[in-house]
Motif scaffolding. Structure first.
Motif, PDB file in Angstrom:
ATOM      1  N   GLN A   1       0.847  -1.186   0.000  1.00 43.88           N
ATOM      2  CA  GLN A   1       0.000   0.000   0.000  1.00 43.88           C
ATOM      3  C   GLN A   1       0.886   1.242   0.000  1.00 43.88           C
ATOM      4  OE1 GLN A   1      -3.199   0.309  -0.327  1.00 43.88           O
ATOM      5  NE2 GLN A   1      -3.963  -1.772   0.028  1.00 43.88           N
TER       6      GLN A   1
ATOM      7  N   LEU B   1       2.392   4.476   1.295  1.00 42.82           N
ATOM      8  CA  LEU B   1       2.608   5.274   2.497  1.00 42.82           C
ATOM      9  C   LEU B   1       2.651   6.756   2.135  1.00 42.82           C
ATOM     10  CD1 LEU B   1       3.171   5.320   5.548  1.00 42.82           C
ATOM     11  CD2 LEU B   1       5.605   5.061   5.023  1.00 42.82           C
TER      12      LEU B   1
ATOM     13  N   ARG C   1       0.118   5.051  11.001  1.00 43.25           N
ATOM     14  CA  ARG C   1      -0.283   5.302   9.619  1.00 43.25           C
ATOM     15  C   ARG C   1      -0.131   4.036   8.780  1.00 43.25           C
ATOM     16  NH1 ARG C   1       3.461   9.307   7.401  1.00 43.25           N
ATOM     17  NH2 ARG C   1       2.310   8.870   5.463  1.00 43.25           N
ATOM     18  N   ILE C   2       0.942   3.298   9.010  1.00 45.48           N
ATOM     19  CA  ILE C   2       1.174   2.060   8.262  1.00 45.48           C
ATOM     20  C   ILE C   2       0.065   1.056   8.535  1.00 45.48           C
ATOM     21  CG2 ILE C   2       2.694   0.070   7.987  1.00 45.48           C
ATOM     22  CD1 ILE C   2       5.054   1.982   8.580  1.00 45.48           C
TER      23      ILE C   2
ATOM     24  N   LEU D   1      -3.309   1.441   6.803  1.00 46.88           N
ATOM     25  CA  LEU D   1      -3.393   1.262   5.345  1.00 46.88           C
ATOM     26  C   LEU D   1      -4.244   0.052   4.962  1.00 46.88           C
ATOM     27  CD1 LEU D   1       0.339   2.001   4.373  1.00 46.88           C
ATOM     28  CD2 LEU D   1      -1.644   3.506   4.062  1.00 46.88           C
ATOM     29  N   TRP D   2      -4.459  -0.877   5.897  1.00 43.41           N
ATOM     30  CA  TRP D   2      -5.270  -2.063   5.649  1.00 43.41           C
ATOM     31  C   TRP D   2      -6.449  -2.086   6.607  1.00 43.41           C
ATOM     32  CZ3 TRP D   2       0.005  -1.911   5.822  1.00 43.41           C
ATOM     33  CH2 TRP D   2       0.687  -2.266   4.649  1.00 43.41           C
TER      34      TRP D   2
END
Length: 263
Positions: free
Chosen positions: A121, A123, A169-170, A173-174
């Motif tokens: 994804q 970043l 934030r990472i 992403l999912w």
């Protein structure tokens, strides 16, 4: 479920045929199950040949070309994808890629496909990331990305020790909850179909197994295979097991259809 086009159906049947060629007669019979005319089927065979995706394997027989196998063979690895997942130690895999221009739209599609298939994804506009829990090394992931269409000057590397805000934030992403719902819903849908499929006419069973199987396999192919710290992997494994069962039943049904076609 969306009806396949003649081209996509022929390619999917060849992919599922374990290297065996597909006859024009089989292609026509398969397309007829989805209300695709003989003329449209023949046009699709000509176009697939012109596009370099299929080639002659004998009189009125067709097989995938080497170029088509590049993507098709990677898609076919969905059957062993779960076996190539390993425990997550907290590291990430990162791809750095420059922004492409409108004139590079074809390369953009190839890049997006490769990153999507391996669960990356964005970043930010230049960095794409995923947990380092697939394949046996960054080298193996790098090779797959390049093979699937990522430009070979794009660095692929391992990273860790992000600050807490970036870690959040990472992870955002999912959507693990959405994935778990998908696993449960599709497992139930497939299980329900498997319990009644032997009551169906062979053409109906072939059509339904293809539609259900194509949808389920696509989910496996594009599943990010998140680490167990992020998602319920028991639900994922149950889903994958039932997809394998559906795949086996579907192949048996289509072999029965081909045998009836030859009689």
């Amino acid at each position: 479920m969306r009806k396949p086009t003649a081209k996509s159906l022929i390619l999917d049947l060849l992919l599922a045929n374990d290297g065996r060629p597909l006859s024009a007669r089989q292609a026509i019979a398969a397309c007829a199950i989805f209300d695709i005319s003989v003329n449209n089927t023949r046009v699709a065979l000509v176009r697939l040949s012109a596009e370099g995706l299929i080639e002659s394997a004998g009189r009125a027989l067709y097989q995938l070309t080497d170029d088509a196998h590049l993507l098709a063979d990677d898609v076919a690895t969905w059957r062993t994808k779960a076996q190539r997942v390993r425990p997550w130690a907290g590291d990430y895999l990162v791809v750095q890629a420059d922004k492409l221009t409108r004139a590079e739209a074809k390369q953009q599609r190839a890049r997006n496909r490769s990153l999507h298939m391996l669960g990356f994804q964005a970043l930010n506009p230049h960095l794409f990331i995923r947990a380092d829990n697939i394949e046996d090394s960054p080298d193996a992931v790098r090779a797959r990305l390049y093979r699937l269409g990522l430009e070979e000057d794009a660095p692929v590397f391992r990273a860790r020790d992000f600050d807490k805000d970036t870690e959040k934030r990472i992870h955002a992403l999912w959507n693990p909850g959405q994935l778990e719902t998908l696993y449960t819903q599709h497992e139930l849908k497939i299980r329900t179909w498997l319990e009644r499929h032997d009551l169906l006419e062979v053409e109906v069973a072939a059509r339904e197994s293809f539609l259900l199987g194509s949808q389920a396999i696509k989910h496996v192919v594009y599943d990010p295979f998140l680490p167990e710290q992020w998602v319920n992997i028991d639900a994922r494994e149950r889903f994958i097991r039932i997809v394998h069962e559906l795949d086996g039943v579907g192949k048996t049904i289509w072999m029965k259809l081909w045998s009836e076609l030859d009689t």
